[in-house]
Design an enzyme around this catalytic site. Structure first.
Site, PDB file in Angstrom:
ATOM      1  N   GLY A  51      12.359 -39.773  20.987  1.00  0.00           N
ATOM      2  CA  GLY A  51      13.452 -39.624  21.944  1.00  0.00           C
ATOM      3  C   GLY A  51      14.762 -39.323  21.231  1.00  0.00           C
ATOM      4  O   GLY A  51      15.078 -38.175  20.923  1.00  0.00           O
ATOM      5  N   GLY A  52      15.522 -40.370  20.931  1.00  0.00           N
ATOM      6  CA  GLY A  52      16.869 -40.220  20.380  1.00  0.00           C
ATOM      7  C   GLY A  52      16.952 -39.279  19.183  1.00  0.00           C
ATOM      8  O   GLY A  52      17.836 -38.416  19.120  1.00  0.00           O
ATOM      9  N   TRP A  69      13.505 -35.060  25.200  1.00  0.00           N
ATOM     10  CA  TRP A  69      14.973 -35.052  25.380  1.00  0.00           C
ATOM     11  C   TRP A  69      15.409 -35.985  26.510  1.00  0.00           C
ATOM     12  O   TRP A  69      16.584 -36.232  26.671  1.00  0.00           O
ATOM     13  CB  TRP A  69      15.455 -33.627  25.689  1.00  0.00           C
ATOM     14  CG  TRP A  69      15.357 -32.669  24.543  1.00  0.00           C
ATOM     15  CD1 TRP A  69      14.868 -32.911  23.293  1.00  0.00           C
ATOM     16  CD2 TRP A  69      15.793 -31.294  24.548  1.00  0.00           C
ATOM     17  NE1 TRP A  69      14.966 -31.774  22.522  1.00  0.00           N
ATOM     18  CE2 TRP A  69      15.523 -30.771  23.267  1.00  0.00           C
ATOM     19  CE3 TRP A  69      16.369 -30.456  25.507  1.00  0.00           C
ATOM     20  CZ2 TRP A  69      15.820 -29.443  22.921  1.00  0.00           C
ATOM     21  CZ3 TRP A  69      16.655 -29.147  25.165  1.00  0.00           C
ATOM     22  CH2 TRP A  69      16.391 -28.640  23.882  1.00  0.00           C
ATOM     23  N   LYS A  70      14.452 -36.448  27.305  1.00  0.00           N
ATOM     24  CA  LYS A  70      14.778 -37.257  28.500  1.00  0.00           C
ATOM     25  C   LYS A  70      15.789 -36.491  29.354  1.00  0.00           C
ATOM     26  O   LYS A  70      15.738 -35.280  29.405  1.00  0.00           O
ATOM     27  CB  LYS A  70      15.291 -38.647  28.095  1.00  0.00           C
ATOM     28  CG  LYS A  70      14.388 -39.338  27.084  1.00  0.00           C
ATOM     29  CD  LYS A  70      14.661 -40.801  26.988  1.00  0.00           C
ATOM     30  CE  LYS A  70      13.884 -41.385  25.827  1.00  0.00           C
ATOM     31  NZ  LYS A  70      13.728 -42.823  25.901  1.00  0.00           N
ATOM     32  N   HIS A  87       5.170 -41.753  31.052  1.00  0.00           N
ATOM     33  CA  HIS A  87       6.191 -42.360  30.192  1.00  0.00           C
ATOM     34  C   HIS A  87       6.625 -43.688  30.817  1.00  0.00           C
ATOM     35  O   HIS A  87       6.695 -43.800  32.045  1.00  0.00           O
ATOM     36  CB  HIS A  87       7.379 -41.403  30.040  1.00  0.00           C
ATOM     37  CG  HIS A  87       8.325 -41.838  28.965  1.00  0.00           C
ATOM     38  ND1 HIS A  87       9.235 -42.849  29.152  1.00  0.00           N
ATOM     39  CD2 HIS A  87       8.482 -41.423  27.684  1.00  0.00           C
ATOM     40  CE1 HIS A  87       9.918 -43.031  28.022  1.00  0.00           C
ATOM     41  NE2 HIS A  87       9.477 -42.178  27.110  1.00  0.00           N
TER      42      HIS A  87
HETATM   43  C1  PEP Z   1      10.687 -41.830  24.020  1.00  0.00           C
HETATM   44  O1  PEP Z   1      11.546 -41.405  24.759  1.00  0.00           O
HETATM   45  O2  PEP Z   1       9.503 -41.618  24.298  1.00  0.00           O
HETATM   46  C2  PEP Z   1      11.091 -42.564  22.819  1.00  0.00           C
HETATM   47  C3  PEP Z   1      10.177 -43.000  21.982  1.00  0.00           C
HETATM   48  O3  PEP Z   1      12.430 -42.741  22.630  1.00  0.00           O
HETATM   49  P1  PEP Z   1      13.156 -43.274  21.289  1.00  0.00           P
HETATM   50  O4  PEP Z   1      12.597 -42.462  20.138  1.00  0.00           O
HETATM   51  O5  PEP Z   1      14.617 -42.991  21.513  1.00  0.00           O
HETATM   52  O6  PEP Z   1      12.842 -44.709  21.157  1.00  0.00           O
END
Ligand code: PEP
Length: 255
Positions: free
Chosen positions: A238-239, A10-11, A99
């Site tokens: 992530g998103g 979720w960051k 990360h």
């Molecule tokens: C992540 O946050 O590790 C990531 C892969 O983000 P996203 O899927 O948004 O690129």
């Protein structure tokens, strides 16, 4: 047969109220027999961890909860840091380390990633170890060597039995949050190199058992091609993990 892992990152998104709502929606969508095929983890901001664990516990939902970082010392004068015993007590089963956002923005080094990996193993929490190259490293054609070096550094001093239970996430930085996904072939090439490096360190059996994920703009529309690859055992997302329906569709892509 390696079981898929789908881990949401979720960051720095979702207040407690928003996080609880998303966890409830995920729990409503989730069917516990999916756990035979795919391990699902939700990595939330620290403040959301306990409320999200409580939602999944209350619903008897088989989704693990992970932190997005930790500090390797168990306690002490480390203002602003969160220890592994703290996230363990909350009920975390996993923790993301290394990360690229932590490496690039917060100066996390390979050495710190290694210390965190060792301390997490000691604490009984599964590390999700992120590796991946920047666009300039990719353009220079040095990505294989770069990622192998990150893998070697992360696993230094870790024995085979523990290494096998770690998870590695290959996340090319140029594909994170950019909408520019690595092609299945590009992702497979480096995930295979990660596995090969694990084989160099620990031998064939550990290499065959460890799970290697791809991360970088993974979404329901591109997941199938990535997950079909031999060396890709799931995703760090992530998103697309911020909406229950898209994360659920990603989980279903593993079934
Ligand atoms: C992540 O946050 O590790 C990531 C892969 O983000 P996203 O899927 O948004 O690129």
């Amino acid at each position: 047969m390696r079981k898929y892992v789908m881990a949401g990152n979720w960051k720095m998104n979702n207040t407690i109220a928003e996080g609880v709502q998303l966890a409830q929606e995920l729990s409503n969508n989730y069917e516990n027999d999916w756990a035979d095929k795919v391990e699902v983890v939700t990595c939330t901001p620290y403040v959301d961890l306990k409320p999200v664990v409580e939602v999944f516990d209350f619903d008897k939902c088989n989704i693990g909860v992970g932190a997005q970082n930790c500090y390797f010392e168990p306690s002490g004068a480390f203002t602003g840091e969160i220890s592994i015993p703290m996230i363990k007590e909350i009920g975390c089963s996993h923790c993301i380390i290394g990360h690229s956002e932590r490496r690039e923005i917060f100066g996390e080094t390979n050495e710190m990633v290694n210390k965190k990996a060792q301390a997490l193993i000691e604490g009984g929490i599964t590390p999700i170890i992120c590796v991946g190259e920047s666009l300039s490293v990719r353009d220079d054609g040095k990505y294989d060597e770069f990622v192998r070096d990150q893998v070697k550094a992360a696993f230094a001093g870790i024995d085979a039995a523990d290494a096998e239970n770690c998870i590695v996430a290959y996340e090319p930085i140029w594909a994170i949050g950019t909408g520019r996904t690595a092609s299945p072939e590009q992702a497979e090439e480096v995930c295979a190199a990660v596995r090969d490096e694990i084989k160099n360190i620990y031998g064939e059996s550990v290499a065959q058992n460890i799970r290697v994920l791809y991360g970088g703009s993974m979404k329901p529309e591109n997941a199938e091609g990535l997950l079909a690859k031999e060396n890709i055992d799931g995703g760090l997302i992530g998103g697309a993990a911020l909406k229950a329906d898209s994360f659920t569709d990603l989980i279903k892509a593993c079934l």
